[in-house]
Design a protein around this motif. Sequence first.
Motif, mmCIF file in Angstrom:
data_model
loop_
_atom_site.group_PDB
_atom_site.id
_atom_site.type_symbol
_atom_site.label_atom_id
_atom_site.label_comp_id
_atom_site.label_asym_id
_atom_site.label_seq_id
_atom_site.Cartn_x
_atom_site.Cartn_y
_atom_site.Cartn_z
ATOM 1 N N VAL A 111 0.758 -1.364 -0.100
ATOM 2 C CA VAL A 111 -0.058 0.077 -0.014
ATOM 3 C C VAL A 111 0.779 1.272 0.074
ATOM 4 O O VAL A 111 0.290 2.472 -0.028
ATOM 5 N N ALA A 112 2.078 1.117 0.180
ATOM 6 C CA ALA A 112 2.856 2.364 0.253
ATOM 7 C C ALA A 112 2.713 3.238 -0.952
ATOM 8 O O ALA A 112 2.875 4.651 -0.655
ATOM 9 N N PRO A 113 2.627 2.910 -2.211
ATOM 10 C CA PRO A 113 2.421 3.716 -3.137
ATOM 11 C C PRO A 113 1.369 4.700 -2.980
ATOM 12 O O PRO A 113 1.479 5.836 -3.492
ATOM 13 N N GLN A 114 0.269 4.202 -2.849
ATOM 14 C CA GLN A 114 -1.016 4.811 -2.591
ATOM 15 C C GLN A 114 -0.868 5.600 -1.379
ATOM 16 O O GLN A 114 -1.342 6.842 -1.420
ATOM 17 N N ALA A 115 -0.257 4.992 -0.374
ATOM 18 C CA ALA A 115 -0.028 5.838 0.922
ATOM 19 C C ALA A 115 0.860 7.172 0.856
ATOM 20 O O ALA A 115 0.544 8.445 1.378
ATOM 21 N N LYS A 127 -9.215 2.451 4.361
ATOM 22 C CA LYS A 127 -9.769 2.104 3.084
ATOM 23 C C LYS A 127 -8.913 1.410 2.401
ATOM 24 O O LYS A 127 -9.095 0.332 1.848
ATOM 25 N N ILE A 128 -7.721 2.153 2.078
ATOM 26 C CA ILE A 128 -6.838 1.481 0.813
ATOM 27 C C ILE A 128 -6.156 0.219 1.518
ATOM 28 O O ILE A 128 -6.057 -0.766 0.861
ATOM 29 N N ILE A 129 -5.861 0.170 2.810
ATOM 30 C CA ILE A 129 -5.537 -1.190 3.202
ATOM 31 C C ILE A 129 -6.402 -2.339 3.188
ATOM 32 O O ILE A 129 -6.345 -3.425 2.849
ATOM 33 N N ASN A 130 -7.643 -2.185 3.603
ATOM 34 C CA ASN A 130 -8.850 -2.803 3.803
ATOM 35 C C ASN A 130 -9.132 -3.272 2.096
ATOM 36 O O ASN A 130 -9.233 -4.574 2.012
ATOM 37 N N ASN A 131 -9.004 -2.482 1.423
ATOM 38 C CA ASN A 131 -9.028 -2.904 -0.110
ATOM 39 C C ASN A 131 -8.273 -3.933 -0.514
ATOM 40 O O ASN A 131 -8.214 -4.725 -1.490
ATOM 41 N N ARG A 132 -6.916 -3.539 -0.251
ATOM 42 C CA ARG A 132 -5.836 -4.321 -0.595
ATOM 43 C C ARG A 132 -5.945 -5.815 0.138
ATOM 44 O O ARG A 132 -5.645 -6.827 -0.528
ATOM 45 N N GLY A 181 -4.779 8.861 9.685
ATOM 46 C CA GLY A 181 -4.912 7.786 8.878
ATOM 47 C C GLY A 181 -5.298 8.511 7.574
ATOM 48 O O GLY A 181 -5.997 8.114 6.884
ATOM 49 N N PHE A 182 -4.877 9.759 7.515
ATOM 50 C CA PHE A 182 -5.492 10.899 6.347
ATOM 51 C C PHE A 182 -7.074 10.666 6.339
ATOM 52 O O PHE A 182 -7.587 10.552 5.171
ATOM 53 N N GLY A 183 -7.521 10.915 7.549
ATOM 54 C CA GLY A 183 -8.981 10.923 7.559
ATOM 55 C C GLY A 183 -9.672 9.683 7.334
ATOM 56 O O GLY A 183 -10.783 9.481 6.958
ATOM 57 N N GLY A 184 -9.101 8.621 7.700
ATOM 58 C CA GLY A 184 -9.742 7.223 7.345
ATOM 59 C C GLY A 184 -9.146 6.593 6.133
ATOM 60 O O GLY A 184 -9.704 5.423 5.823
ATOM 61 N N ARG A 185 -8.827 7.443 5.160
ATOM 62 C CA ARG A 185 -8.639 7.333 3.833
ATOM 63 C C ARG A 185 -7.736 5.957 3.692
ATOM 64 O O ARG A 185 -7.772 4.977 2.799
ATOM 65 N N LEU A 186 -6.562 5.989 4.529
ATOM 66 C CA LEU A 186 -5.632 4.840 4.517
ATOM 67 C C LEU A 186 -6.179 3.646 4.926
ATOM 68 O O LEU A 186 -5.623 2.557 4.287
#
Length: 175
Positions: free
Chosen positions: A24-28, A163-168, A156-161
């Motif tokens: 997830v690092a690139p999206q983070a 979501k990225i982790i959960n999607n992955r 977590g960037f307002g919870g957006r991180l």
Amino acid sequence: MAKNIYADFKKKLDRIENHIAEEVAPQANELLKESVRYSLIDWYNDYTPQSYERTYNFMKILDSTKTRGKGNVLHFSVDSGAMDNYIGWAGYGWENTYDAPREDGKYSNQKGNHQKLNASLAFDYMFMDGEHGHGKWMMHQSLPPYMYVERDIESGFGGRLDKIINNRIDQILRK
């Protein structure tokens, strides 16, 4: 067959546990870059200079945001590597710099008896301290941009991180 399903599931869980941050690092990093961008816009908008023209050199730090993942930990960083040194004005600068105060807090207009304001020092003054100028040339002090970025990371960037982790994780488990 059940053994293969169990082995496959265990492999997926191990991947999540040991490599999710790398994945997830690139999206983070895009979230970090966005946070830094908005923090700089706020910093620039907080003060309108009267005695100098802006170079927007500070904006170059957007090119230095880095997010690295190892295991399940993300490491965020931003630095002055993309910035240029600051040129002088009003006769105070030599080469690609201008005078910064000496250790005794005084300024010198004599060549060879000054400190250079290089990009890394300017980064500290601006990003870490919120300064517009420094010493006798400090015109205004804003809330330091790093404080905005730190707040975003902690949330977590307002919870957006999340979501990225959960999607992955969903993608990994559904393969």
